[in-house]
Design an enzyme around this catalytic site. Structure first.
Site, PDB file in Angstrom:
ATOM      1  N   CYS A  51     -40.603   8.180  12.327  1.00 45.19           N
ATOM      2  CA  CYS A  51     -40.283   8.442  10.542  1.00 45.19           C
ATOM      3  C   CYS A  51     -41.319   7.663   9.947  1.00 45.19           C
ATOM      4  O   CYS A  51     -42.352   6.887  10.395  1.00 45.19           O
ATOM      5  CB  CYS A  51     -38.888   8.079  10.061  1.00 45.19           C
ATOM      6  SG  CYS A  51     -38.621   6.365  10.083  1.00 45.19           S
ATOM      7  N   ALA A  54     -41.001   3.906  10.267  1.00 41.37           N
ATOM      8  CA  ALA A  54     -41.737   3.668  11.345  1.00 41.37           C
ATOM      9  C   ALA A  54     -43.116   3.233  11.397  1.00 41.37           C
ATOM     10  O   ALA A  54     -43.742   2.337  12.026  1.00 41.37           O
ATOM     11  CB  ALA A  54     -41.165   4.457  12.462  1.00 41.37           C
ATOM     12  N   ARG A  85     -41.351  -2.182  19.968  1.00 41.16           N
ATOM     13  CA  ARG A  85     -42.750  -2.188  19.947  1.00 41.16           C
ATOM     14  C   ARG A  85     -43.378  -3.188  20.882  1.00 41.16           C
ATOM     15  O   ARG A  85     -42.684  -4.070  21.464  1.00 41.16           O
ATOM     16  CB  ARG A  85     -43.278  -2.690  18.510  1.00 41.16           C
ATOM     17  CG  ARG A  85     -42.536  -1.699  17.470  1.00 41.16           C
ATOM     18  CD  ARG A  85     -43.161  -0.620  17.270  1.00 41.16           C
ATOM     19  NE  ARG A  85     -44.785  -0.690  17.222  1.00 41.16           N
ATOM     20  CZ  ARG A  85     -45.564   0.258  17.289  1.00 41.16           C
ATOM     21  NH1 ARG A  85     -45.251   1.555  17.457  1.00 41.16           N
ATOM     22  NH2 ARG A  85     -47.022  -0.067  17.178  1.00 41.16           N
ATOM     23  N   HIS A 183     -48.360   5.115   7.873  1.00 41.72           N
ATOM     24  CA  HIS A 183     -49.673   4.628   8.062  1.00 41.72           C
ATOM     25  C   HIS A 183     -50.329   4.689   6.537  1.00 41.72           C
ATOM     26  O   HIS A 183     -51.037   3.555   6.333  1.00 41.72           O
ATOM     27  CB  HIS A 183     -50.459   5.467   8.901  1.00 41.72           C
ATOM     28  CG  HIS A 183     -50.177   5.444  10.221  1.00 41.72           C
ATOM     29  ND1 HIS A 183     -50.196   6.799  11.262  1.00 41.72           N
ATOM     30  CD2 HIS A 183     -48.941   4.941  10.969  1.00 41.72           C
ATOM     31  CE1 HIS A 183     -49.561   6.532  12.295  1.00 41.72           C
ATOM     32  NE2 HIS A 183     -48.670   5.391  12.180  1.00 41.72           N
TER      33      HIS A 183
HETATM   34  S1  SF4 Z   1     -35.084   4.861  11.067  1.00 42.73           S
HETATM   35 FE1  SF4 Z   1     -34.201   4.524   9.014  1.00 42.73          FE
HETATM   36  S2  SF4 Z   1     -35.852   4.704   7.819  1.00 42.73           S
HETATM   37 FE2  SF4 Z   1     -36.344   5.938   9.605  1.00 42.73          FE
HETATM   38  S3  SF4 Z   1     -35.361   7.903   9.370  1.00 42.73           S
HETATM   39 FE3  SF4 Z   1     -33.829   6.645  10.349  1.00 42.73          FE
HETATM   40  S4  SF4 Z   1     -32.658   6.025   8.738  1.00 42.73           S
HETATM   41 FE4  SF4 Z   1     -34.515   6.755   7.741  1.00 42.73          FE
END
Ligand code: SF4
Length: 304
Positions: A51, A54, A85, A183
């Site tokens: 996402c 991330a 990671r 990014h």
């Molecule tokens: S990891 Fe967290 S920030 Fe990323 S899509 Fe899932 S809920 Fe949203």
């Protein structure tokens, strides 16, 4: 029914399955298996790609050794962008290294209902008491964007209270199609708030490495090679990198861009703002490394 998904219907909740059916397949002996991958991230549902959060927290900010990267959100978001990671970072003696910690406000239902800003401020107070870092980056997650906590106001408060570098990144997971949006948010924040704020003296052949994330330790080898030849590596964005070094990145003569997709526009922005030239390089394998070295040594020779 599509053979790929026959038999999977019972195993997944209907809502998840509807959105994810192109991403699931049962491996059939002797038949090629294909899945669909280039689709938008759906927050909260196990996904086929990273996402936006991330991309910002995990990929770009996460590898910086001397920064506390604080996730404002549920613990799962923080954990999965930390524990999974493979960025490595070696500190110089006496330097702080926060890569082995996962910092999160661990938002609970009550914080979602009544707001999470207080908890964020408390987390920063604790971090300052225990770790006393010179930099804190705050990264927001999906629920924070939905409830509207003002993470930028909290960052200003931390900056004024402790005189540290504190930058907030509105990188909620649902922003953008994929982690690529993250990014951009991270890199834009670094060029606005970090690069250009330092004044470290640099050597004759001073370069930055852009888009090198030290996955599994590749940057250790690249740095060893370049230093051995005589280059002064001012900063690496961001594998095995530090905020302190990056603050003086504008003093380098050349930017070498390794991961083109995540960071080439920063090369362009630095060219515009500081006049630093940039080149695309590739250090994967001996032949590519030789080709890259030959390509840019002329550029630096001309400038010196
Ligand atoms: S990891 Fe967290 S920030 Fe990323 S899509 Fe899932 S809920 Fe949203």
């Amino acid at each position: 029914m599509d053979k790929r998904i026959d038999g999977l219907l019972d195993k997944y909740p209907a809502a998840v399955f509807k959105n994810r059916k192109q991403h699931l397949a049962e491996i059939m002996e002797g038949e090629p298996t294909t899945i669909s991958a280039n689709t938008r991230t759906i927050p909260g549902i196990i996904t086929n790609r990273g996402c936006c959060y991330a991309g910002c927290k995990g990929v770009v900010l996460g590898p910086l050794r001397d920064a506390v990267v604080l996730t404002h959100g549920p613990i799962g978001c923080g954990y999965y962008t930390w524990g999974t990671r493979r960025n490595k970072g070696k500190s110089e003696p006496g330097e702080k290294n926060f890569l082995s910690y996962c910092f999160s406000t661990d938002l609970q239902e009550g914080d979602i209902v009544f707001g999470g800003e207080k908890k964020l401020r408390r987390a920063i107070e604790d971090i300052m008491d225990i770790f006393s870092p010179s930099t804190i980056f705050i990264c927001s997650t999906c629920p924070v964007g939905l409830i509207g906590d003002d993470i930028h106001a909290v960052a200003r408060w931390a900056k004024e209270t402790w005189g540290i570098t504190c930058v907030a990144f509105s990188c909620e997971g649902y922003k953008g199609v994929s982690q690529s949006g993250g990014h951009h948010i991270a890199n834009n924040g670094l060029i606005t708030h970090v690069i250009g704020t330092g004044d470290k003296a640099v050597g004759k052949y001073a370069i930055n490495l852009l888009g090198e994330y030290n996955i599994g330790g590749d940057s250790f080898e690249i740095e060893r090679l370049l230093k051995g030849i005589g280059y002064d590596i001012v900063s690496v964005m961001t594998g095995n990198g530090t905020v302190e070094a990056m603050a003086s990145a504008h003093k380098a003569q050349l930017n070498l861009v390794q991961c083109h997709r995540s960071i080439n526009y920063i090369g362009e922005m630095m060219k515009e703002k500081y006049g630093t030239d940039w080149l695309k390089v590739n250090f994967i394998g001996v032949r590519s490394t030789i080709k890259s070295l030959r390509m840019w040594q002329n550029t630096l020779a001309i400038r010196n």
